[in-house]
Design an enzyme around this catalytic site. Structure first.
Site, mmCIF file in Angstrom:
data_model
loop_
_atom_site.group_PDB
_atom_site.id
_atom_site.type_symbol
_atom_site.label_atom_id
_atom_site.label_comp_id
_atom_site.label_asym_id
_atom_site.label_seq_id
_atom_site.Cartn_x
_atom_site.Cartn_y
_atom_site.Cartn_z
ATOM 1 N N SER A 218 0.814 -1.214 0.000
ATOM 2 C CA SER A 218 0.000 0.000 0.000
ATOM 3 C C SER A 218 0.852 1.270 0.000
ATOM 4 C CB SER A 218 -0.946 -0.052 1.210
ATOM 5 O OG SER A 218 -1.965 0.892 1.070
ATOM 6 N N HIS B 233 -7.824 -5.510 0.706
ATOM 7 C CA HIS B 233 -6.581 -4.761 0.879
ATOM 8 C C HIS B 233 -5.681 -5.299 1.994
ATOM 9 C CE1 HIS B 233 -4.087 -1.366 0.027
ATOM 10 N NE2 HIS B 233 -4.102 -0.950 1.274
#
Ligand SMILES: *[C@@H]1O[C@H](CO)[C@@H](O)[C@H](O)[C@H]1NC(C)=O
Ligand SMILES: *[C@@H]1O[C@H](CO)[C@@H](O)[C@H](O)[C@H]1NC(C)=O
Ligand SMILES: *[C@@H]1O[C@H](CO)[C@@H](O)[C@H](O)[C@H]1NC(C)=O
Ligand SMILES: *[C@@H]1O[C@H](CO)[C@@H](O)[C@H](O)[C@H]1NC(C)=O
Length: 392
Positions: A165, A368
């Site tokens: 990320s 995620h």
């Protein structure tokens, strides 16, 4: 309610400060990253690195067990995350362990402002100025310090970089700001790496697109978000433990950040995960993502027209020139991730000097945070990453 909370908190402090048990009998929820690593039978080192703008960063390392000159891999955390997130699920699923078993010299970074990197030469975390940074500064100052330290200690000339990320964003800032440093990177692997952020549909990030620009906002956003002590560990242990009544609520809290309907939530590790995450960050990191969401561009922090002119010499912030990134870059994305969308990652890859490819996780619900903790993350992602690394 408040009283119950305080009582539990007091009990927790008492218990931890009077307890002399060895690592192996302490619950994982109370151990630091190197303690966790040692508890599971791996060697651990702690290093401190000073950035050129005065932040002390803690790096953790699983040194090679035998043989010198092992290839070096540096893992860089995402927003609100820390080195712990690569080990909290244990030796079978934690990427740090898997890489160590595969023969790598494993370095775990901690970017400024997280629980392991809250020291500065002159500033205290109580000073607003301490929090005056976004991922731009992390890419410009933290990444080169961590890369150079790992290479220096390990006596290598180049390393593998893996970022989750924001750990990906940090890399693109680093490699586009210092084109010559691309030769230090054998391969960059982005796990749901953030850059362009236009298709982000996560509510937690969509809110950040309403952030303001200008001198007042600049001051306002110099603060910390989601510290490690957001909930006392004893509460997490009690309520989020396996089979705990409120466990679904704990999962729901994570889902708000992570995205929707994952089938991959690691319920057994949830108490440990939540005792290490979130690990704190500056509000400006989040606001900077809101700006990318709004503009559809990948560019430096927007201070508003007036300050931009003063700081950058242009009314709009300069874009990162990602065409100068010549290090090989591979990205892993998932359709079930509502923060990092394939369209945004594809857009970045079209600009890169040496794109290895954008790979989709073959499970549509994979979200995620599953890139860190998903129950099948090894077979779905990490095995492929390790195969790929062997080719560079
Ligand atoms: C590399 O390591 C040596 C010895 O540990 C140290 O003296 C030197 O300052 C380091 N250099 C850099 C660039 O970190
Ligand atoms: C934050 O840091 C920048 C330099 O990076 C400086 O120009 C600015 O004045 C600082 N902002 C605040 C509000 O302290
Ligand atoms: C998540 O699951 C709920 C209930 O099963 C469903 O209504 C919803 O459409 C799902 N959301 C996504 C994004 O798949
Ligand atoms: C990006 O870098 C390349 C190579 O140095 C250069 O030709 C190009 O003009 C730069 N683009 C921008 C927008 O600065």
């Amino acid at each position: 309610m408040l009283r119950t909370y305080l009582m539990l908190w007091a009990v927790c402090i008492l218990w931890t400060s009077t307890n002399q048990q060895s690592l192996s009998s302490k619950p994982d929820t109370q151990l630091t990253t190197p303690e966790l690593i040692q508890k599971y039978g791996y060697p651990a080192e702690t290093h401190e690195v000073l950035t050129t703008d005065g932040y002390f960063l803690t790096m953790h390392r699983i040194p090679p067990r035998r043989g010198a000159n092992r290839p070096v891999v540096l893992l860089v955390n995402g927003l609100l995350s820390s080195s712990a997130d690569w080990v909290v699920t244990g030796p079978n699923n934690g990427l740090a362990y898997i890489l160590s078993d595969a023969g790598y010299d494993v370095w775990l970074g901690n970017t400024r402002g997280n629980v392991y990197s809250k020291r500065h030469l002159r500033l205290s975390p109580r000073d607003k100025q301490f929090w005056n940074y976004s991922w731009h500064e992390i890419g410009v100052y933290d990444v080169p310090s961590m890369v150079d330290h790992a290479l220096n200690v390990s006596r290598q000339r180049s390393l593998y970089y893996i970022g989750h990320s924001m750990g990906g964003t940090d890399f693109y800032v680093y490699a586009s700001t210092y084109p010559a440093y691309n030769s230090k990177i054998r391969l960059m692997v982005g796990l749901a790496p953030a850059s362009y952020n236009y298709y982000n549909s996560n509510p937690f990030f969509r809110i950040s697109s309403f952030s303001k620009v200008g001198a007042e906002a600049d001051k306002l956003y110099n603060s910390e978000i989601f510290t490690k002590d957001w909930a006392p560990p004893i509460l997490i242990q009690t309520f989020c433990r396996d089979m705990g009544l409120v466990q679904e609520l704990c999962s729901a809290g994570l889902l708000l950040l992570a995205g929707t309907n994952s089938t991959q939530t690691n319920k057994k590790s949830l108490p440990v995960i939540l005792s290490h995450f979130p690990a704190g960050a500056s509000l400006k990191c989040w606001v900077h993502y809101g700006q990318q969401l709004r503009s559809g561009k990948f560019r430096q922090y927007d201070h508003g027209r007036q300050l931009n002119l003063k700081l950058y010499g242009t009314a709009e912030p300069p874009e990162y020139n990602t065409t100068v990134i010549t290090a090989p870059v591979a990205s892993y994305v998932s359709d079930g991730d509502d923060i990092i969308k394939a369209k945004d990652v594809d857009k970045l890859h079209r600009t890169l000097g040496n794109s290895v490819g954008v790979f989709r996780v073959p499970l549509p619900t994979f979200n995620h945070l599953d890139f860190l903790w998903g129950v099948d993350v090894k077979s779905l992602v990490y095995d492929s990453v390790i195969d790929l690394m062997a080719k560079f």
